[in-house]
Write a protein that holds these residues in place. Sequence first.
Motif, PDB file in Angstrom:
ATOM      1  N   ASP A 465      41.872  58.417  44.344  1.00 34.00           N
ATOM      2  CA  ASP A 465      43.146  57.789  44.049  1.00 34.00           C
ATOM      3  C   ASP A 465      43.179  56.494  44.998  1.00 34.00           C
ATOM      4  OD1 ASP A 465      44.251  59.494  41.959  1.00 34.00           O
ATOM      5  OD2 ASP A 465      43.882  61.113  43.422  1.00 34.00           O
ATOM      6  N   ALA A 466      42.545  55.679  44.962  1.00 38.64           N
ATOM      7  CA  ALA A 466      42.526  54.568  45.924  1.00 38.64           C
ATOM      8  C   ALA A 466      42.957  53.432  45.082  1.00 38.64           C
ATOM      9  CB  ALA A 466      41.179  54.132  46.429  1.00 38.64           C
ATOM     10  N   ILE A 467      43.665  52.380  45.684  1.00 34.91           N
ATOM     11  CA  ILE A 467      44.182  51.170  45.021  1.00 34.91           C
ATOM     12  C   ILE A 467      43.109  50.264  45.643  1.00 34.91           C
ATOM     13  CG2 ILE A 467      45.737  49.302  45.644  1.00 34.91           C
ATOM     14  CD1 ILE A 467      47.722  51.394  46.052  1.00 34.91           C
ATOM     15  N   VAL A 468      42.555  49.330  44.559  1.00 31.50           N
ATOM     16  CA  VAL A 468      41.518  48.090  44.824  1.00 31.50           C
ATOM     17  C   VAL A 468      42.146  46.869  45.060  1.00 31.50           C
ATOM     18  CG1 VAL A 468      39.388  47.077  43.860  1.00 31.50           C
ATOM     19  CG2 VAL A 468      40.034  49.467  43.217  1.00 31.50           C
ATOM     20  N   ILE A 469      41.872  46.084  45.964  1.00 32.05           N
ATOM     21  CA  ILE A 469      42.182  44.992  46.393  1.00 32.05           C
ATOM     22  C   ILE A 469      41.152  43.889  46.239  1.00 32.05           C
ATOM     23  CG2 ILE A 469      42.808  43.510  48.224  1.00 32.05           C
ATOM     24  CD1 ILE A 469      44.372  45.744  49.578  1.00 32.05           C
ATOM     25  N   GLY A 470      41.380  42.939  45.575  1.00 29.71           N
ATOM     26  CA  GLY A 470      40.346  41.635  45.301  1.00 29.71           C
ATOM     27  C   GLY A 470      40.833  40.532  45.932  1.00 29.71           C
ATOM     28  N   PHE A 471      40.202  40.269  46.956  1.00 27.52           N
ATOM     29  CA  PHE A 471      40.303  38.933  47.714  1.00 27.52           C
ATOM     30  C   PHE A 471      39.654  37.801  47.216  1.00 27.52           C
ATOM     31  CE2 PHE A 471      40.436  36.117  51.549  1.00 27.52           C
ATOM     32  CZ  PHE A 471      41.868  35.878  51.525  1.00 27.52           C
ATOM     33  N   ASN A 472      40.105  36.943  46.451  1.00 25.94           N
ATOM     34  CA  ASN A 472      39.369  35.662  45.870  1.00 25.94           C
ATOM     35  C   ASN A 472      38.311  36.036  45.082  1.00 25.94           C
ATOM     36  OD1 ASN A 472      40.790  33.623  46.887  1.00 25.94           O
ATOM     37  ND2 ASN A 472      39.807  33.246  48.874  1.00 25.94           N
ATOM     38  N   VAL A 473      38.409  37.387  44.672  1.00 28.32           N
ATOM     39  CA  VAL A 473      37.258  37.871  43.417  1.00 28.32           C
ATOM     40  C   VAL A 473      38.152  38.365  42.348  1.00 28.32           C
ATOM     41  CG1 VAL A 473      35.336  38.078  45.138  1.00 28.32           C
ATOM     42  CG2 VAL A 473      36.875  39.990  44.592  1.00 28.32           C
TER      43      VAL A 473
END
Length: 614
Positions: A465-473
Amino acid sequence: MQAPSVGGVMLPRGNGQSVRLSRGASLTDFAEKINANPASLVGVMMNLGEMVTATQSVSDETLKLLADEMNFVLEIVSPEEEDRELLESFDIEFGEDDGGDEDDLVVRPPVVTVMGHVDHGKTRLLDTIRKTNVVAGEAGGITQHIGAYQVATEVNGEERKITFIDTPGHEAFTAMRARGAKSTDIAILVVAANDGVMPQTIEALNHAKAADVPIVVAVNKIDVEGADPTKVRGQLTEFGLVAEEYGGDTMFVDISAKQGLNIDSLLEAVVLTADASLDLRANPEQDAQGIAIESHLDRGRGAVSTVLVQRGTLRIGDTMVVGDAYGRVRAMLDDNGNNVEEAGPSTPVLVLGLTNVPGAGDNFLVVDEDRTARQIAEKRAARERNANFARRGVRFSLENLDEALKAGLVQELNLIIKGDASGSVEALESSLLQLDVGEEVDIRVLHRGVGAVTESDIDLATGSDAIVIGFNVRAAGRAAQMAEREGVDVRYYSVIYQAIEEIEAALKGMLKPEYEEVELGTAEIREVFKSSKLGNIAGVLVRSGEVKRNTKARLVRDGKVIAESLNISGLRRFKDDVTEIREGFEGGINLGNFNDIKVDDVIATYEMREKPRG
């Protein structure tokens, strides 16, 4: 105090005895240290209200709870100490001491980091120095940026080199800046003459002082209205930086990075400060050791890492281990993109040949055998994996996080961070972990990595149950559809502060987004046509959804976002102008003035729709 017993079996009592364990240790590891049965420790944990299996990696807090119950003093071994013990087991010394006799030591260039407040001219100063003083003055200019470079300047008729580490100086990169100061000899503190000392100026100053490095102050923007260099000198006196002209020992140089004024004087001040305060010598004959400054995945070359050699000489063919990555050096490039055969102390080079992407700030060392490098890397990776498992803690998005907190469904926010470079990922992680959101919720980073968001990332997010963060991808392949199917919240950011603000707002229950980005369609570029009137036109096949004229678009290359906020200004099917092209059809797309398009690039179109406030 009575020794704890489980099922009639008396357990050892510590009597204040110390137990050393690494991060992410299990109850089995604890049991081995105190000569107990792991199953009995599981029973102790159950009595304490904690359900833990014998082989599960557990958090430091859980281990401390168990140790206190059994009257042991728990000592968690620091990552640095673990690493030192690991290297000692391979009979490898890593540290400040240069091998050999005093005669083997030669003078090396000082390594410099530029620090200071946002908008005070750090980037402009680095650009100006790079353009005017690069060591190898080639005609074509610098062909690539590797995160560090060397410049030459003349001091007292002698050419002297200086190495600059080009770390970002923003507030969010506190962790990198602290690490940059540790890997550097001298810090240049940039202060704008019209603004004076600001909060981040003090923060940067404290980092440099904590790392015990001499400081040279560059008073920038002396050419703008309201500039008052004298005021800056007075302000910094309060923080212990007294200018030489006031009887202190700190060199202040008034410059204009924009005009290129007094840049040579600044470089001279760096060299003179190094000569006066430091004994910068290293042994170039020993095996190379140093630090990784920046790393990323390159489509054609695999994992590449910029390393700074701190002692010894790195050569083509050397076997090196960098953090949990290892490999044989296939090629080395300098900051001009030229191939080099070897790199001595204080030299930054881009290294090719590693198995995976190391982290920014990871130490590197050269070892004799590939097998040794692999064993060290695998043990480091296993240790990091155990520590991550111990930090694992339910599935929701940032919008409903506040409701979940209030309902008591969750006490921690699990995150997976993916980015375009290891430095950005680590800086974002460090900034998020430092958020002060009260005691009711913890932030846990389950995984971080370099490259596009993959299906395995979504798998991990689904299970935890995680939130995914995409930084410049962006999400690669079927990962986006998988995230939508599984209900995983994937957030994309190109500005680090926006990510920090949104997550902080969510944790405080204040996230009320007004607009959301809705993906309309994606088109794969199959061919590029050149037009004298319109520039480059992309011949595309629409892969999903539909592409509409006058909508926003971004260009994605190998999972990385190359350009944002582009406009679909022209859309054609054969010779006809059309307003939209649907999935499965081919057509031509014109992105206005933007012409940097290549075959296999993906044009992702979207529109911003108003989102109801929750």
